[in-house]
Design an enzyme around this catalytic site. Sequence first.
Site, PDB file in Angstrom:
ATOM      1  CG  HIS A   1     -95.919  91.424  33.380  1.00 34.33           C
ATOM      2  ND1 HIS A   1     -95.482  90.129  33.539  1.00 34.33           N
ATOM      3  CD2 HIS A   1     -94.951  92.207  33.927  1.00 34.33           C
ATOM      4  CE1 HIS A   1     -94.309  90.127  34.142  1.00 34.33           C
ATOM      5  NE2 HIS A   1     -93.961  91.369  34.386  1.00 34.33           N
TER       6      HIS A   1
ATOM      7  CD  GLU B   1     -98.908  92.002  35.594  1.00 32.91           C
ATOM      8  OE1 GLU B   1     -99.616  91.875  34.572  1.00 32.91           O
ATOM      9  OE2 GLU B   1     -98.306  91.062  36.124  1.00 32.91           O
TER      10      GLU B   1
ATOM     11  CG  HIS C   1     -94.281  87.636  31.795  1.00 30.03           C
ATOM     12  ND1 HIS C   1     -95.350  87.265  32.553  1.00 30.03           N
ATOM     13  CD2 HIS C   1     -93.212  87.069  32.392  1.00 30.03           C
ATOM     14  CE1 HIS C   1     -94.954  86.505  33.554  1.00 30.03           C
ATOM     15  NE2 HIS C   1     -93.652  86.369  33.479  1.00 30.03           N
TER      16      HIS C   1
ATOM     17  CG  ASP D   1     -97.967  88.321  30.175  1.00 29.75           C
ATOM     18  OD1 ASP D   1     -97.424  87.201  30.198  1.00 29.75           O
ATOM     19  OD2 ASP D   1     -97.839  89.136  31.098  1.00 29.75           O
TER      20      ASP D   1
END
Length: 182
Positions: free
Chosen positions: A34, A116, A155, A165
């Site tokens: 992500h 992330e 994602h 993303d």
Amino acid sequence: MISNDGYLAAATQCPSPNTNQRPVDHSVSLLVIHNISLPPGQFGTGCVQSFFTNQLDPAQHPYFQTIAELKVSAHLFIERDGTVTQFVPFGERAWHAGASSFHGVANCNDYSIGIELEGCDNIAYTDAQYEALAEVSREILRAYPEITLERIVGHNDIAPGRKTDPGEAFDWPRFRASLNTR
């Protein structure tokens, strides 16, 4: 190294309350990449950590008023300088994927690890981020053999039309090549 209880030794621990147990009939078999920046397009603010621990101040920025009530987390967050923070142990379910599906199996949070990257879809990621991502991904691949190179996705791949993303700025060939050097 990943401990038996799902903690990455190289990561700073910042526990998120936004986690729960995985279903017993699901093993970890997917890695999802992500991006996030808070406020959008700003880096190094510490706001992602606040967001994932439900401590984001909605008065700090107008955008925060739109997300302050959300309860989300990821397993790992990699900052622009390569610093790695872990919010949820790998054996637990982080709340990163939302409405999602991979190869016909819904609810990717049940069987995935979410990483992330501090960034935006259209801003290049840093060398330090690629190096840290490769290092932690190799550890994850060793610890969770059901995650294969084909089961490392963005994602956008598990929530098409809803998420974009890690975006066009993410260099998938570079990242995948780095996983082949063990």
